[in-house]
Motif scaffolding. Sequence first.
Motif, PDB file in Angstrom:
ATOM      1  N   ASN A  13       0.805  -1.224   0.000  1.00  0.00           N
ATOM      2  CA  ASN A  13       0.000   0.000   0.000  1.00  0.00           C
ATOM      3  C   ASN A  13       0.841   1.277   0.000  1.00  0.00           C
ATOM      4  O   ASN A  13       0.321   2.362   0.265  1.00  0.00           O
ATOM      5  N   ASP A  14       2.136   1.167  -0.293  1.00  0.00           N
ATOM      6  CA  ASP A  14       2.928   2.389  -0.480  1.00  0.00           C
ATOM      7  C   ASP A  14       2.477   3.103  -1.748  1.00  0.00           C
ATOM      8  O   ASP A  14       2.515   4.335  -1.828  1.00  0.00           O
ATOM      9  N   PHE A  15       2.073   2.326  -2.759  1.00  0.00           N
ATOM     10  CA  PHE A  15       1.684   2.889  -4.044  1.00  0.00           C
ATOM     11  C   PHE A  15       0.300   2.387  -4.448  1.00  0.00           C
ATOM     12  O   PHE A  15      -0.001   1.204  -4.330  1.00  0.00           O
ATOM     13  N   LYS A  16      -0.508   3.302  -4.936  1.00  0.00           N
ATOM     14  CA  LYS A  16      -1.829   2.970  -5.463  1.00  0.00           C
ATOM     15  C   LYS A  16      -1.940   3.612  -6.845  1.00  0.00           C
ATOM     16  O   LYS A  16      -1.750   4.821  -6.992  1.00  0.00           O
ATOM     17  N   LEU A  17      -2.224   2.804  -7.858  1.00  0.00           N
ATOM     18  CA  LEU A  17      -2.323   3.316  -9.217  1.00  0.00           C
ATOM     19  C   LEU A  17      -3.712   3.912  -9.443  1.00  0.00           C
ATOM     20  O   LEU A  17      -4.717   3.249  -9.197  1.00  0.00           O
ATOM     21  N   ILE A  18      -3.754   5.164  -9.909  1.00  0.00           N
ATOM     22  CA  ILE A  18      -5.044   5.820 -10.141  1.00  0.00           C
ATOM     23  C   ILE A  18      -5.237   6.239 -11.604  1.00  0.00           C
ATOM     24  O   ILE A  18      -6.225   6.880 -11.943  1.00  0.00           O
ATOM     25  N   GLY A  19      -4.297   5.870 -12.478  1.00  0.00           N
ATOM     26  CA  GLY A  19      -4.482   6.191 -13.888  1.00  0.00           C
ATOM     27  C   GLY A  19      -3.311   5.760 -14.738  1.00  0.00           C
ATOM     28  O   GLY A  19      -2.173   5.711 -14.268  1.00  0.00           O
ATOM     29  N   TYR A  20      -3.605   5.416 -15.993  1.00  0.00           N
ATOM     30  CA  TYR A  20      -2.574   5.068 -16.967  1.00  0.00           C
ATOM     31  C   TYR A  20      -2.428   6.220 -17.960  1.00  0.00           C
ATOM     32  O   TYR A  20      -3.366   6.552 -18.679  1.00  0.00           O
ATOM     33  N   TRP A  21      -1.257   6.803 -17.992  1.00  0.00           N
ATOM     34  CA  TRP A  21      -0.944   7.851 -18.961  1.00  0.00           C
ATOM     35  C   TRP A  21      -0.072   7.260 -20.062  1.00  0.00           C
ATOM     36  O   TRP A  21       0.503   6.175 -19.922  1.00  0.00           O
ATOM     37  N   SER A  22       0.050   8.010 -21.152  1.00  0.00           N
ATOM     38  CA  SER A  22       0.940   7.628 -22.254  1.00  0.00           C
ATOM     39  C   SER A  22       2.074   8.639 -22.354  1.00  0.00           C
ATOM     40  O   SER A  22       1.904   9.808 -22.002  1.00  0.00           O
ATOM     41  N   ALA A  23       3.217   8.184 -22.796  1.00  0.00           N
ATOM     42  CA  ALA A  23       4.303   9.105 -23.143  1.00  0.00           C
ATOM     43  C   ALA A  23       4.598   8.995 -24.629  1.00  0.00           C
ATOM     44  O   ALA A  23       5.716   9.248 -25.083  1.00  0.00           O
ATOM     45  N   GLY A  24       3.578   8.587 -25.403  1.00  0.00           N
ATOM     46  CA  GLY A  24       3.734   8.546 -26.851  1.00  0.00           C
ATOM     47  C   GLY A  24       4.340   7.255 -27.357  1.00  0.00           C
ATOM     48  O   GLY A  24       4.560   6.306 -26.619  1.00  0.00           O
ATOM     49  N   VAL A  25       4.600   7.238 -28.651  1.00  0.00           N
ATOM     50  CA  VAL A  25       5.255   6.087 -29.273  1.00  0.00           C
ATOM     51  C   VAL A  25       6.711   6.460 -29.504  1.00  0.00           C
ATOM     52  O   VAL A  25       7.036   7.502 -30.060  1.00  0.00           O
TER      53      VAL A  25
END
Length: 340
Positions: free
Chosen positions: A149-161
């Motif tokens: 529980n140190d990290f909780k993912l709240i979204g997936y972003w992109s950094a492009g191709v």
Amino acid sequence: MKKFFSISFVLLLALSGILAGCGSDEAGGEAGKKIKIVAAHNQTSPDNPYQTGLLEFKEVAESKSNGDIEVEVHAGTIGTEESELVEKLKLGAADVVLVSPGFMTQTGIKEIDLLAMPYLFDNYEHWEKTVDGEVGEEMAKLINEKSNNDFKLIGYWSAGVRHYYGKKPLEKMEDMKGLTFRTQTSGVVADYWKKVGAIPTSIAWGELYQALQQNVVDSSENSYPYFVQQNHHKTDNGKYITETAHDYTTRFLLVNGKKFDSYSKEQQDIIIEAAEASVKAEREAVYAQEDEYKEKAIDDGAKVNEIDREPFIKLAEPLQEKAAKDMGAEDLLEKIRNLK
């Protein structure tokens, strides 16, 4: 045409079990109590899609909470290295950060490196189906559970191709043999480029322009909005861009899980809503800027060429399978491939 898939399914499923019992005002925070969130990414350009995403996060969180949530956005000002941001998040010096799978594996969650494998995705639609569906849900649970529980993912972003850029164009895969290549120097990504024949080299992002300019490194790889905003294409060792399209990149928007659980249920809901808005805004910025900054690079004198990617893809496939087996993620790899 690029299409957005709803991320609500992923976030709600991934978080519903975690929030149950720990999000009430009695168990996890005072309703109406003002909180300040430090949100950070490692890019210094104000035009970067990361900045667009976090500013949207700030706008939604502050407006929906009527000012009870204050968000302080940092664009490279508390760390230009993702390892710094991960450490700050764990220690509580930052509350929301953006990091890549490669840096997250350093925390011991090896399965997430699957998303960084070269040539895992065919296109943006394939990538979105993956992260906004069952695979994305499983990754979110793994990150939360294995980090205690140190990290909780709240979204997936992109950094492009991501594409190659360097001191010479690539006409065939063998042209990379012997080139020093700024990329990850360990893990799945490094193993792949070593097989190609390149020499993976570690250079801090903030130092890469100078390294290319001074011939410290022969080449690098990234997506157009990122390396063009940093003027890497204006150096002798960055002016030749070959569209290898080897990585439709994934970035994790993370919160400090323990601190998140201390917020009221209303505040948690607002943060999730702000995260969903930030995902949409950041992806839209990336997709629009890829074409914009490709044209800018060409206008500035960079040389762009295409290459037959099939040899690169064929080399990647057995390495993907070996790595997935080693990290115990064979079922996830199969699910990703079945979404093509």
